[in-house]
Design a protein around this motif. Structure first.
Motif, PDB file in Angstrom:
ATOM      1  N   ILE A  35       0.852  -1.197   0.000  1.00 20.31           N
ATOM      2  CA  ILE A  35       0.000   0.000   0.000  1.00 20.31           C
ATOM      3  C   ILE A  35       0.885   1.243   0.000  1.00 20.31           C
ATOM      4  O   ILE A  35       0.612   2.212  -0.713  1.00 20.31           O
ATOM      5  CB  ILE A  35      -0.946  -0.012   1.216  1.00 20.31           C
ATOM      6  N   THR A  36       1.958   1.207   0.762  1.00 23.04           N
ATOM      7  CA  THR A  36       2.917   2.308   0.779  1.00 23.04           C
ATOM      8  C   THR A  36       3.753   2.327  -0.496  1.00 23.04           C
ATOM      9  O   THR A  36       4.069   3.395  -1.025  1.00 23.04           O
ATOM     10  CB  THR A  36       3.819   2.196   2.022  1.00 23.04           C
ATOM     11  N   GLN A  37       4.105   1.145  -0.995  1.00 25.11           N
ATOM     12  CA  GLN A  37       4.856   1.069  -2.251  1.00 25.11           C
ATOM     13  C   GLN A  37       4.071   1.742  -3.379  1.00 25.11           C
ATOM     14  O   GLN A  37       4.633   2.499  -4.179  1.00 25.11           O
ATOM     15  CB  GLN A  37       5.134  -0.390  -2.599  1.00 25.11           C
ATOM     16  N   GLN A  38       2.771   1.470  -3.435  1.00 22.56           N
ATOM     17  CA  GLN A  38       1.931   2.088  -4.463  1.00 22.56           C
ATOM     18  C   GLN A  38       1.621   3.551  -4.149  1.00 22.56           C
ATOM     19  O   GLN A  38       1.142   4.286  -5.018  1.00 22.56           O
ATOM     20  CB  GLN A  38       0.638   1.292  -4.612  1.00 22.56           C
ATOM     21  N   GLY A  39       1.914   3.960  -2.921  1.00 23.15           N
ATOM     22  CA  GLY A  39       1.671   5.341  -2.534  1.00 23.15           C
ATOM     23  C   GLY A  39       2.518   6.351  -3.278  1.00 23.15           C
ATOM     24  O   GLY A  39       2.191   7.538  -3.311  1.00 23.15           O
ATOM     25  N   VAL A  40       3.609   5.897  -3.901  1.00 21.98           N
ATOM     26  CA  VAL A  40       4.466   6.814  -4.663  1.00 21.98           C
ATOM     27  C   VAL A  40       4.073   6.862  -6.138  1.00 21.98           C
ATOM     28  O   VAL A  40       4.724   7.549  -6.923  1.00 21.98           O
ATOM     29  CB  VAL A  40       5.961   6.434  -4.522  1.00 21.98           C
TER      30      VAL A  40
END
Length: 219
Positions: A35-40
């Motif tokens: 979820i954080t990886q896709q946050g960028v």
């Protein structure tokens, strides 16, 4: 005259040092899973936050890796967080710790989850960085506790709230925030498509909601 010249040089040097210190941006690392990886990504919550924060005052870094659980974060903490000397670390992890208990039997038991989480907090604070916590959001968007893993997510979210209180840390309670949003905006009780694309990962609305909630916490 020579003394005056030396004094002026000293004043100029001090001004350069002071200016460089005051202009150093606040470094924020978002530490988590996919979820954080896709946050960028283009419309990800980290990208949205970067657009809303003054780049001369804030440096925003995403440190998310798909499939990560709490102990994965612990193992890569030094390389991906501590060595970068952040001012603030936002931890958002827990979905895989719950989800993988069912899907692949490699999840994280509750007690171990909290022990690893506390160890993360201790190490991050140990280098003088601040820490903010996030409760895990959703694995399925149905309302009223009808998703299969709601009970576990509620338990793990409660544990994070307790850690936040114990350590006097700010917490972004995404578990509650998502539940409140679903109650108001999911009349057909869909399992995805309101805040997520696949029951877990955020869609455009979900990313905006997370960014909106985190903005006052990271400022």
């Amino acid at each position: 005259m020579r003394n005056l010249f030396s004094t002026l040089i000293l004043i100029g040097f001090c001004l350069v040092i002071f200016t460089s210190m005051t202009l150093k941006p606040k470094r924020i690392i978002f530490f988590g899973d996919s979820i954080t990886q896709q946050g960028v990504s283009k419309n990800g919550y980290i990208t949205l936050l970067k657009k809303r924060l003054d780049s001369t005052k804030y440096e925003v870094i995403g440190a998310g890796i798909g499939g990560n659980k709490i102990y994965d974060l612990y193992l890569r903490l030094e390389d991906d967080v501590l060595n970068k000397k952040p001012d603030l670390v936002v931890i958002y992890v827990g979905i895989n710790d719950v989800w993988h208990k069912q899907s692949s039997h490699t999840g994280t038991d509750y007690d171990k989850y909290l022990k690893f989480y506390q160890a993360l907090i201790n190490k991050i604070q140990g280098i003088g960085s601040k820490v903010a916590l996030c409760t895990p959001s959703v694995i399925g968007e149905k309302k009223d506790g009808t998703n299969e893993m709601d009970a576990d997510l509620n338990k793990y979210a409660a544990g994070i709230r307790e850690l936040a209180a114990k350590n006097n840390l700010p917490v972004c309670d995404l578990r509650k925030i998502f539940a409140d949003y679903e109650a108001q905006n999911n009349p057909e009780d869909n399992e995805k498509g309101i805040l997520t694309v696949d029951r877990v990962h955020l869609n455009e609305t979900g990313n905006k909601l997370v960014a909106d909630q985190l903005l006052p916490l990271v400022k």
